[in-house]
Design an enzyme around this catalytic site. Sequence first.
Site, PDB file in Angstrom:
ATOM      1  N   THR A  55       6.307 -17.999  -4.846  1.00  0.00           N
ATOM      2  CA  THR A  55       6.787 -16.631  -5.065  1.00  0.00           C
ATOM      3  C   THR A  55       8.060 -16.325  -4.284  1.00  0.00           C
ATOM      4  O   THR A  55       8.931 -15.594  -4.750  1.00  0.00           O
ATOM      5  CB  THR A  55       5.692 -15.629  -4.602  1.00  0.00           C
ATOM      6  OG1 THR A  55       4.536 -15.868  -5.384  1.00  0.00           O
ATOM      7  CG2 THR A  55       6.124 -14.195  -4.741  1.00  0.00           C
ATOM      8  N   THR A  87      -6.533 -21.479   5.561  1.00  0.00           N
ATOM      9  CA  THR A  87      -6.961 -21.196   4.200  1.00  0.00           C
ATOM     10  C   THR A  87      -6.359 -19.864   3.767  1.00  0.00           C
ATOM     11  O   THR A  87      -6.105 -18.994   4.612  1.00  0.00           O
ATOM     12  CB  THR A  87      -8.510 -21.187   4.107  1.00  0.00           C
ATOM     13  OG1 THR A  87      -8.900 -21.165   2.740  1.00  0.00           O
ATOM     14  CG2 THR A  87      -9.147 -20.003   4.819  1.00  0.00           C
TER      15      THR A  87
HETATM   16  N1  ASP Z   1       1.352 -18.568  -7.486  1.00  0.00           N
HETATM   17  C1  ASP Z   1       2.240 -18.594  -6.352  1.00  0.00           C
HETATM   18  C2  ASP Z   1       2.249 -19.990  -5.787  1.00  0.00           C
HETATM   19  O1  ASP Z   1       1.373 -20.391  -5.095  1.00  0.00           O
HETATM   20  C3  ASP Z   1       1.800 -17.617  -5.336  1.00  0.00           C
HETATM   21  C4  ASP Z   1       2.671 -17.515  -4.120  1.00  0.00           C
HETATM   22  O2  ASP Z   1       3.612 -18.193  -3.887  1.00  0.00           O
HETATM   23  O3  ASP Z   1       2.343 -16.647  -3.314  1.00  0.00           O
HETATM   24  O4  ASP Z   1       3.151 -20.722  -6.042  1.00  0.00           O
END
Ligand code: ASP
Length: 337
Positions: free
Chosen positions: A14, A161
């Site tokens: 993200t 985690t």
């Molecule tokens: N779906 C994303 C990922 O793990 C979530 C994030 O980066 O927070 O790549």
Amino acid sequence: MSRKHIALIYAGGTVGMTRTAQGFAPTPDFDSSLAKLLENQDASLPRYTLHAYESPIDSSNATPRDWQRIGRDIATRYNDYDGFVILHGTDTMAYTAAALSFMLQGLRKPVIMTGSQIPLSAPNSDAPHNMVTALQLAASDVINEVAIYFNGRLLRGNRATKVSITALDAFDSPNYPWLAETLPQLRFDMQALLPQADQEKFELPDYDDTLVLPLRFVPGLPVRAVRAMLDLAPRAVILQCYGAGNIPDRDPALLELLGRAHASGVVLVACSQSPQGKVSIGTYAAGAGMTAAGVIGTGDMGFEAIFAKLHHLLALGMTADAVRKEFLRNMSGELTD
Ligand code: ASP
């Protein structure tokens, strides 16, 4: 002392995405937004060089081969930098961190993984704080391990985690103390950190499609479901048991099945669905038969570390017996002896 030089590897997540009509997608000019963010920081920030992956991924698409790529990228650049920051999606960051800790044993420099809940390009993003602090931590002289930094907490990578879908405190290490807190100011827990090893011991085997399967017990789980899973011929199965390491023993067919799988060379390990404490199979009669069936406990290791450790040991080409033995040895601070 000269200013430290950090490799900033952008693998995805993200943090480097922008909202589009189709949902979040990688920001095309991520390099320049990053440069803009970091140019305004004070001179205490180390120098950095960005290595952005050509196709950054949502970490829910990650496989053990992606862990391997990052591990090898760090290993090949190891002598060129003082520390590493890995920008990675939060969803499977803890798995990658655990795998890196097994590939890069005896680290003598920091490898800090971070990301964000809100993209750098969006208002009120947690990315600037996480990235700037991760860079500072990567220049530290006391960190000799793979760690995850998020919103004030520095956690051992193979003990961490993801605990929240949206909160900025996305990670915790429920079974191990935090390595440091950075808010309101940096304070290390020197007892919790790994001491510096005499020598690095990197192991970078080829991670392949080896089947390591999780089996979470739920009330009333039919034995035929367990049989169907074992029919897939996994190399290892992680039994996610109740409490201290208990599984139902009313139907003897389950233990018979496990015993046969063990005898045929499947590595069976038992962890707990409870995130805190230490597994001790045999505490209750309901778990006692597992030892006879060849199942081994996982001590106080977390699920992500167990999964990555099994992959790592199997990738090294070990026999089932050797994996069972090595698995119970602390390799990188993932297990309290
Ligand atoms: N779906 C994303 C990922 O793990 C979530 C994030 O980066 O927070 O790549």
